[in-house]
Motif scaffolding. Structure first.
Motif, PDB file in Angstrom:
ATOM      1  N   TRP A 394       0.850  -1.178   0.000  1.00  0.00           N
ATOM      2  CA  TRP A 394       0.000   0.000   0.000  1.00  0.00           C
ATOM      3  C   TRP A 394       0.891   1.235   0.000  1.00  0.00           C
ATOM      4  O   TRP A 394       1.892   1.292   0.697  1.00  0.00           O
ATOM      5  N   GLU A 396       0.711   5.137   0.902  1.00  0.00           N
ATOM      6  CA  GLU A 396      -0.123   6.074   1.642  1.00  0.00           C
ATOM      7  C   GLU A 396       0.449   7.476   1.543  1.00  0.00           C
ATOM      8  O   GLU A 396       1.653   7.675   1.754  1.00  0.00           O
ATOM      9  N   VAL A 410      -4.807   6.498  -0.455  1.00  0.00           N
ATOM     10  CA  VAL A 410      -4.139   5.190  -0.431  1.00  0.00           C
ATOM     11  C   VAL A 410      -4.173   4.590  -1.827  1.00  0.00           C
ATOM     12  O   VAL A 410      -5.197   4.620  -2.514  1.00  0.00           O
ATOM     13  N   GLN A 411      -3.031   4.040  -2.238  1.00  0.00           N
ATOM     14  CA  GLN A 411      -2.947   3.288  -3.487  1.00  0.00           C
ATOM     15  C   GLN A 411      -2.958   1.803  -3.151  1.00  0.00           C
ATOM     16  O   GLN A 411      -2.018   1.275  -2.554  1.00  0.00           O
ATOM     17  N   HIS A 412      -4.041   1.101  -3.505  1.00  0.00           N
ATOM     18  CA  HIS A 412      -4.144  -0.336  -3.243  1.00  0.00           C
ATOM     19  C   HIS A 412      -3.292  -1.106  -4.249  1.00  0.00           C
ATOM     20  O   HIS A 412      -3.256  -0.761  -5.435  1.00  0.00           O
ATOM     21  N   GLU A 414      -3.939  -3.925  -5.493  1.00  0.00           N
ATOM     22  CA  GLU A 414      -4.803  -4.590  -6.461  1.00  0.00           C
ATOM     23  C   GLU A 414      -5.367  -3.632  -7.499  1.00  0.00           C
ATOM     24  O   GLU A 414      -5.915  -4.057  -8.511  1.00  0.00           O
ATOM     25  N   THR A 415      -5.272  -2.315  -7.238  1.00  0.00           N
ATOM     26  CA  THR A 415      -5.850  -1.325  -8.163  1.00  0.00           C
ATOM     27  C   THR A 415      -4.771  -0.375  -8.642  1.00  0.00           C
ATOM     28  O   THR A 415      -4.928   0.845  -8.561  1.00  0.00           O
ATOM     29  N   GLN A 421      -6.946   6.252  -3.901  1.00  0.00           N
ATOM     30  CA  GLN A 421      -8.318   6.486  -3.484  1.00  0.00           C
ATOM     31  C   GLN A 421      -8.321   7.291  -2.185  1.00  0.00           C
ATOM     32  O   GLN A 421      -7.476   7.078  -1.315  1.00  0.00           O
ATOM     33  N   PHE A 423      -9.069   8.147   1.416  1.00  0.00           N
ATOM     34  CA  PHE A 423      -9.259   7.225   2.528  1.00  0.00           C
ATOM     35  C   PHE A 423      -9.866   7.916   3.751  1.00  0.00           C
ATOM     36  O   PHE A 423     -10.812   7.416   4.355  1.00  0.00           O
ATOM     37  N   MET A 464      -1.182  -2.309   7.217  1.00  0.00           N
ATOM     38  CA  MET A 464      -1.965  -1.416   6.378  1.00  0.00           C
ATOM     39  C   MET A 464      -2.868  -0.545   7.239  1.00  0.00           C
ATOM     40  O   MET A 464      -3.402  -0.992   8.258  1.00  0.00           O
ATOM     41  N   SER A 466      -5.989   1.252   8.749  1.00  0.00           N
ATOM     42  CA  SER A 466      -7.297   0.637   8.933  1.00  0.00           C
ATOM     43  C   SER A 466      -8.287   1.660   9.458  1.00  0.00           C
ATOM     44  O   SER A 466      -7.921   2.586  10.188  1.00  0.00           O
TER      45      SER A 466
END
Length: 704
Positions: A394, A396, A410-412, A414-415, A421, A423, A464, A466
């Motif tokens: 991740w 951040e 946050v940059q995931h 998986e994406t 996105q 957060f 990560m 939360s």
């Protein structure tokens, strides 16, 4: 002497030693003999009773003295018995009154009493002292051209320093203006030429900038700090300073030590030799005032609030300038440079790809994110999480806005293709955010309201960030740091409050309350708790400071050390052991400054009436706003210009290539020392017309 409220009512003349003298001190009556008051010659009382000072009497005929009666009681007792009994009165207050009354024997005793807790060798945290270097006599000359620069895709010349060209541009004009404005001292040099303006460090190296020259020191395991480089005397005052001392695994090997200085739009770069000496690499021009100067790896970066960025690459020896958006903040992580703009956009630059794309003048500047409200991004901080799965990491990013908002994106893993996105959002500040820091355990933000700090505890799950239970408010406090109301940089240059450090439990703010203070307070950035306070060992005001992380020696059991470096008005440099201070955390007072300490600091200056309070922002740092009052107005005028650079051209996959997220995932697998560049010296907040000498003038309560 200026005894308060005196009116001539006749001369007392000489009287018998046993004559009773009645005094009214601040409304309280005292009675004593003439002999008691006059046994110390040339004191206030001997002058008063001999008629050399006019007197004011009350309705009973007692001599009125408008001073504190509580402090006068132990003074009168000393005159009677020649013994000192403070009776709960603070020694500094007693010394002040004794000096007013001219009681030399009492003054000497009190000065010795004060010096019991002070020493020219400092306290247990004092680690070293470097005396002022020799002022260079030889002036710098430059006229020959070498190397290549690129401005807008066309080659431009790089000047070497052997000779002086006839046209120096803004820097030469500034030098001439300052020579004309500042009257020479008896030695022929500008006043305060030996004052430390900026200080920065990297690994075991230190760079110190004075008004017209700079020096570099290197820490050697056996012999300590050694002077290894001194620049020639320049014709203009140094306003920016940057140093890089070691890039592990870099292409330059042992030749990766460089120091850069700038003023106006001109930048000088030197190569440093490990065993001493240095040679000038070249002179570069940004074309607009340099707002920030720092290294990312071997790349020298210069930025301006106007939106122009300049890059010099140590491998290709190229200097390149490119236009972006008006820049208001920046941060660096590994080979990535993130730029926050007044339009609300965050751009990232992959400086590792500079050597591959120099010829077509493409710095690979890409838009990463745009603020939903399109507020200016005034502070940036990047945190790269440790790898948590096979899919990656991740990324951040915390940023602050011109409206006082604090956001976390946050940059995931998986994406990767969809961008970061939003957060979290906090709207706890009502003034522009000037500094921000996101780390493993804490989120810290500072706004322009008297350096108001808000901190949160960050909740993480498997490394990560939360939302369950989410970020929890931790502390709210202020780091009061007054600057000169006239905005001259001699008082504010190099006084960035921080936060300094990478580890959560050791991140600190450095607080200097007033410009001419000789005392600094070190406070935890997460809670505001005081770690320690340090005071200049030679009594001279502290004009610049920074925190240096030094590598441990090769000896068994050695660990890295952290030092607070303080540059003084007399040109000396002092070092303080913050590692020892952090080990003893909890022994200092729990909070920040006490009311008594704050009043003692404010007594050193004169506060001006309330002025344009919201116009002056704190000096920026690598994670803070790069704009000052004049640059903020420029950014506002350009805020409507929302254009962004064209996307970079497609590039073939190669080791180290890929998108921003993929490159970050590679970065976190590297050693920690490769992830962040050296911390540059905090930039002065002066314009081109600021004088060299910081005059002692009134202060603005709301300027920082």
């Amino acid at each position: 002497m200026a005894a308060a409220a005196v009116v001539a009512e006749g001369v007392l003349g000489l009287g018998p030693p046993g004559e009773v003298i009645h005094l009214n001190v601040g409304g309280k009556r005292f009675s004593t003999s003439r002999q008691t008051l006059t046994w110390i010659p040339d004191s206030f009382f001997s002058s008063l009773l001999s008629g050399r000072i006019s007197t004011l009497k009350d309705e009973t005929g007692a001599i009125f003295i408008d001073r504190d009666p509580t402090v006068f009681a132990p003074i009168l007792n000393f005159l009677r018995t020649k013994e000192l009994d403070p009776r709960g009165v603070h020694v500094s207050s007693l010394l002040h009154e004794a000096q007013f009354y001219g009681l030399t024997p009492l003054v000497r005793r009190l000065q010795l009493l004060e010096e019991l807790d002070r020493s020219s060798c400092g306290n247990v945290l004092f680690n070293g002292y470097l005396p002022p270097p020799v002022f260079p006599v030889k002036r710098r000359n430059r006229h020959s051209l070498v190397g290549a620069q690129q401005v807008g895709g066309r080659l431009a010349a790089v000047r070497r320093s052997n000779t002086m060209p006839p046209n120096l541009g803004n820097a030469g004009l500034l030098g001439r203006m300052l020579d004309e404005k500042a009257p020479p001292s008896p030695s022929g040099q500008p006043e305060e030429a030996g004052m430390v303006r900026l200080v920065c460090g990297h690994n075991n190296w230190i760079a110190v900038a004075y008004t017209q020259f700079l020096v570099c020191y290197r820490l050697k395991e056996a012999s300590g700090w050694q002077l290894v480089f001194s620049s020639p005397r320049l014709d203009w005052p140094i306003e920016r300073l940057a140093l890089t001392a070691r890039v592990p695994g870099g292409a330059l090997g042992e030749h990766d030590k460089m120091v850069a200085a700038a003023t106006g739009s001109e930048i000088l770069l030197w190569a440093l030799q490990p065993e001493g000496g240095g040679s000038e690499i070249g002179v570069f021009h940004l074309g607009v005032p340099v707002e920030a100067l720092f290294f990312v790896g071997n790349q020298l970066i210069a930025t301006s609030h106007t939106g122009r960025i300049g890059v010099w690459n140590a491998v290709t020896k190229h200097w390149q300038v490119q236009e972006v958006q008006p820049i208001t903040s920046y941060d660096a992580a590994g080979s990535f440079l993130l730029l926050g703009c007044s339009s609300g956009s965050i751009y990232y630059v992959d400086v590792q790809k500079f050597p591959l794309r120099m010829k077509d003048n493409d710095l690979l500047v890409s838009e990463l994110y745009r603020d939903p409200a399109e507020d200016g991004v005034t502070a940036l901080s990047v945190y790269l999480t440790p790898k948590t799965s096979d899919s990656g990491n991740w990324i951040e990013i915390a940023y602050g806005t011109s409206s006082g908002g604090v956001r976390v994106i946050v940059q995931h893993p998986e994406t990767v293709g969809s961008g970061p996105q939003l957060f979290q959002t906090f709207t706890v500040h009502r003034s522009p955010v000037t500094k921000i820091m996101l780390s493993e355990k804490h989120l810290i933000s500072v706004c322009a309201d008297n350096n108001h700090v808000r901190t949160w505890s960050v909740t993480r799950f498997r490394g990560m960030i939360s939302t369950q239970p989410g970020s929890t408010p931790l502390a709210s406090f202020k780091i009061l740091a007054l600057e000169s109301a006239d905005g001259h940089g001699g008082c504010s240059a190099g006084n960035d409050i921080g936060p300094y450090g990478e580890r959560d439990d050791q991140q600190v703010f450095i607080q200097k309350v007033v410009p001419n203070a000789s005392q600094l307070f070190v406070r935890l950035s997460s809670t505001g708790q005081r770690v320690c306070s340090v005071r200049s060992v030679d009594g001279s005001p502290t004009t610049a400071f920074t925190v240096l992380e030094c590598e441990g020696s090769r000896r068994l059991g050695s660990r890295p050390r952290r030092y607070l470096l303080t540059g003084q008005a007399n040109g000396s440099l002092a070092m303080w052991d913050l590692t020892t201070a952090m080990d003893g955390l909890g022994q200092a007072p729990a909070g920040g400054l006490t009311e008594e300490e704050l009043m003692g600091q404010l007594e050193q200056c004169e506060l001006a009436p309330l002025a344009s309070s919201r116009s002056s922002l704190p000096s920026p740092s690598p994670r803070a706003s790069l704009t000052s009052l004049h640059s903020a107005s420029s950014s506002t005028s350009l805020a409507g210009h929302r254009g962004s650079p064209s996307p970079p051209q497609a590039e073939a996959r190669r080791p180290g290539g890929g998108s921003f997220a993929e490159r970050c995932q590679e970065l976190v697998r590297r050693p920690p020392e490769l992830r962040r560049p050296p911390t540059p010296a905090p930039r002065p907040s002066t314009g081109l017309g600021a004088p060299l000498t910081p005059p002692k003038k009134k202060l603005n309560e709301t300027s920082f």
